[in-house]
Design an enzyme around this catalytic site. Structure first.
Site, PDB file in Angstrom:
ATOM      1  N   HIS A   1       0.845  -1.186   0.000  1.00  0.00           N
ATOM      2  CA  HIS A   1       0.000   0.000   0.000  1.00  0.00           C
ATOM      3  C   HIS A   1       0.886   1.243   0.000  1.00  0.00           C
ATOM      4  O   HIS A   1       1.842   1.317   0.773  1.00  0.00           O
ATOM      5  CB  HIS A   1      -0.907   0.009   1.231  1.00  0.00           C
ATOM      6  CG  HIS A   1      -1.870   1.153   1.230  1.00  0.00           C
ATOM      7  ND1 HIS A   1      -3.082   1.110   0.603  1.00  0.00           N
ATOM      8  CD2 HIS A   1      -1.759   2.399   1.758  1.00  0.00           C
ATOM      9  CE1 HIS A   1      -3.700   2.267   0.753  1.00  0.00           C
ATOM     10  NE2 HIS A   1      -2.916   3.056   1.443  1.00  0.00           N
TER      11      HIS A   1
ATOM     12  N   TYR B   1      -7.616  10.420   5.463  1.00  0.00           N
ATOM     13  CA  TYR B   1      -7.486  11.375   6.559  1.00  0.00           C
ATOM     14  C   TYR B   1      -8.433  12.535   6.266  1.00  0.00           C
ATOM     15  O   TYR B   1      -8.222  13.294   5.301  1.00  0.00           O
ATOM     16  CB  TYR B   1      -6.062  11.903   6.667  1.00  0.00           C
ATOM     17  CG  TYR B   1      -5.019  10.861   7.002  1.00  0.00           C
ATOM     18  CD1 TYR B   1      -5.014  10.229   8.237  1.00  0.00           C
ATOM     19  CD2 TYR B   1      -4.024  10.531   6.081  1.00  0.00           C
ATOM     20  CE1 TYR B   1      -4.046   9.281   8.561  1.00  0.00           C
ATOM     21  CE2 TYR B   1      -3.048   9.581   6.392  1.00  0.00           C
ATOM     22  CZ  TYR B   1      -3.065   8.963   7.629  1.00  0.00           C
ATOM     23  OH  TYR B   1      -2.118   8.028   7.936  1.00  0.00           O
TER      24      TYR B   1
ATOM     25  N   PRO C   1      -1.126   7.027  18.039  1.00  0.00           N
ATOM     26  CA  PRO C   1      -1.292   6.158  16.867  1.00  0.00           C
ATOM     27  C   PRO C   1      -1.399   6.877  15.537  1.00  0.00           C
ATOM     28  O   PRO C   1      -1.607   6.226  14.511  1.00  0.00           O
ATOM     29  CB  PRO C   1      -2.596   5.413  17.188  1.00  0.00           C
ATOM     30  CG  PRO C   1      -3.358   6.355  18.063  1.00  0.00           C
ATOM     31  CD  PRO C   1      -2.325   7.066  18.885  1.00  0.00           C
TER      32      PRO C   1
ATOM     33  N   LYS D   1       3.585   3.963  14.192  1.00  0.00           N
ATOM     34  CA  LYS D   1       5.003   3.658  14.385  1.00  0.00           C
ATOM     35  C   LYS D   1       5.265   2.596  15.451  1.00  0.00           C
ATOM     36  O   LYS D   1       6.350   2.020  15.492  1.00  0.00           O
ATOM     37  CB  LYS D   1       5.761   4.937  14.792  1.00  0.00           C
ATOM     38  CG  LYS D   1       5.734   6.059  13.773  1.00  0.00           C
ATOM     39  CD  LYS D   1       6.486   5.708  12.526  1.00  0.00           C
ATOM     40  CE  LYS D   1       6.574   6.891  11.580  1.00  0.00           C
ATOM     41  NZ  LYS D   1       7.208   6.529  10.307  1.00  0.00           N
TER      42      LYS D   1
ATOM     43  N   TYR E   1       7.034   8.975   6.804  1.00  0.00           N
ATOM     44  CA  TYR E   1       5.793   8.245   6.991  1.00  0.00           C
ATOM     45  C   TYR E   1       6.055   6.748   7.083  1.00  0.00           C
ATOM     46  O   TYR E   1       5.420   6.033   7.873  1.00  0.00           O
ATOM     47  CB  TYR E   1       4.871   8.560   5.824  1.00  0.00           C
ATOM     48  CG  TYR E   1       3.433   8.122   5.971  1.00  0.00           C
ATOM     49  CD1 TYR E   1       2.681   8.456   7.096  1.00  0.00           C
ATOM     50  CD2 TYR E   1       2.802   7.421   4.952  1.00  0.00           C
ATOM     51  CE1 TYR E   1       1.356   8.076   7.202  1.00  0.00           C
ATOM     52  CE2 TYR E   1       1.468   7.044   5.052  1.00  0.00           C
ATOM     53  CZ  TYR E   1       0.759   7.362   6.185  1.00  0.00           C
ATOM     54  OH  TYR E   1      -0.561   6.998   6.294  1.00  0.00           O
TER      55      TYR E   1
END
Length: 404
Positions: A83, A212, A304, A308, A401
């Site tokens: 992804h 998001y 969250p 990570k 990211y």
């Protein structure tokens, strides 16, 4: 305990006693076992609970490489999905960022953490590894000596005592390892002032990207887990119970915040799980205390927002396994001596990006009235605009990211 009870409760000494059967503890156990190191894992939950507890689902490229390097990636390659796209939705519209195309190997694997834990557990037990489930570690003793010990409660409630050369605390923020830290240990803490309602829906993903949504009513997030299950997040009023809203009201709110009327309807289904997450973080310094070493959530807790935690846990487990092998097989303690500093470098990097991501997705807590709110909203719009248009900013985002 009486003297006779103490004798009956003593367990045979081991080289390494691992507390916790999460990603950190199981990766560590597998690596030690493969190298012929005598180790035992103590886990306070049942085997069924360990295999089914839902957590994160995004594995970074470095995490996949670690699993591959040690023969632990079969399930990931068979069932995981690559992804590399996220979609941001705001009042100004939406844009997609193909972060997987911005650098070398900058895509995630989507693979639910409970599936990874199941894989790791099967590898470990299949190789003859020992896990004591329903066994709660209570305290670590004499970590500054040559033979630390751990007091525990067996499944039948009887006390037990384990001794080891080293103890690896992989048992989370509330585990025995943290509770046993000596005076002088520093715990850095920060509260981002945001709470999420986490939802696991029995519904197929509604978009082929991580979603998001930045809305005046609060953040909403969409993360695929499997073709049949989707993780959603709603920014939530802190102090409100997770079951305060009906499923209908939650889905309606998700529609509003994610702009379903302007884009496409969300696939709905029953919620398998609800949970509240205060976006708080902390870091323990140092991560070594004599013969006790911290890894995973016992070492640091991350909000969250950037996924990570599990990736750091796997990285720390490999670093610790290499250091322990050096000490136990060659008498070389260089790796153990540098373990804390090496891991903390990665932890603080992850904390910095997680904090940036949290500020990007949420309005700041009210501190200065409307003027402060407008100012913070302006900063968020500027960050999003830069991420939409600046290749330099996009490259920076992609690297951080997926990195740990």
């Amino acid at each position: 305990m009486t003297e006779s009870q103490t004798s009956r409760a003593l367990r045979a000494p081991v080289d390494v006693l691992v507390l916790g059967a999460g990603p950190a503890g199981l990766v560590l156990g597998n690596l030690l076992l493969t190298a012929g190191i005598d180790c035992v894992i103590l886990e306070r939950a049942s085997r069924t609970h360990v295999r089914n507890r839902a957590r994160a689902g995004f594995l970074a490229p470095n995490t996949a490489r670690i699993l591959e390097r040690h023969g632990l990636a079969d399930g990931l390659h068979r069932y995981g999905r690559r992804h590399g796209t996220c979609e941001f939705r705001t009042r100004d519209g939406r844009f997609r960022l193909d972060y997987g195309a911005l650098g070398e190997d900058t895509r995630h694997h989507v693979y639910p953490q409970q599936d990874l834990v199941t894989d790791l557990l099967e590898h470990y037990l299949g190789r003859g590894g020992r896990v004591h489930f329903d066994t709660e570690a209570l305290a670590v003793h004499d970590a500054d000596g040559p033979r630390p010990s751990v007091t525990a409660r067996d499944p039948d409630g009887r006390p037990a005592r384990w001794t080891a050369r080293y103890v690896a605390g992989c048992d989370g923020r509330h585990g025995a390892a943290r509770r046993s830290l000596p005076p002088g240990t520093v715990r850095h803490q920060h509260d981002h002032g945001v709470t999420w309602l986490g939802l696991l829906a029995e519904a197929p993903p509604s978009l082929d990207a991580v979603g998001y949504a930045l809305h005046d009513r609060g953040f909403a997030g969409h993360m695929a887990r499997t073709p049949q299950v989707t993780r959603y997040y709603l920014q939530w009023q802190r102090g409100t119970a997770a079951d305060a809203w009906s499923e209908q009201r939650i889905w309606d709110e998700l529609d509003i915040r994610m702009g379903a009327a302007d884009h496409r309807p969300l696939h709905r289904g029953p919620f398998r799980e609800r949970g509240l997450f205060d976006l708080t973080c902390d870091v323990i310094e140092p991560l070594r205390h004599g013969s006790l070493f911290l890894a995973g959530d016992a070492a640091s807790l991350l909000a969250p927002a950037a996924a990570k935690g599990a990736n750091l846990a796997v990285l720390e487990a490999e670093i610790l396994a290499t250091a322990l092998l050096g000490a136990l097989t060659r008498g070389d303690t260089t790796g153990l001596d540098g373990y804390s500093d090496r891991c903390l470098e990665h932890i603080w990097k992850a904390q910095e990006f997680t904090g940036w991501m949290t500020r990007l997705l949420h309005s700041a807590p009210e501190t200065g009235g409307d003027a402060g709110s407008f100012f913070q909203a302006g900063l968020r719009r500027s960050r999003i605009a830069s991420l939409r248009t600046s290749r330099i900013h996009q490259d920076w985002f992609a690297a951080n990211y997926v990195g740990v």
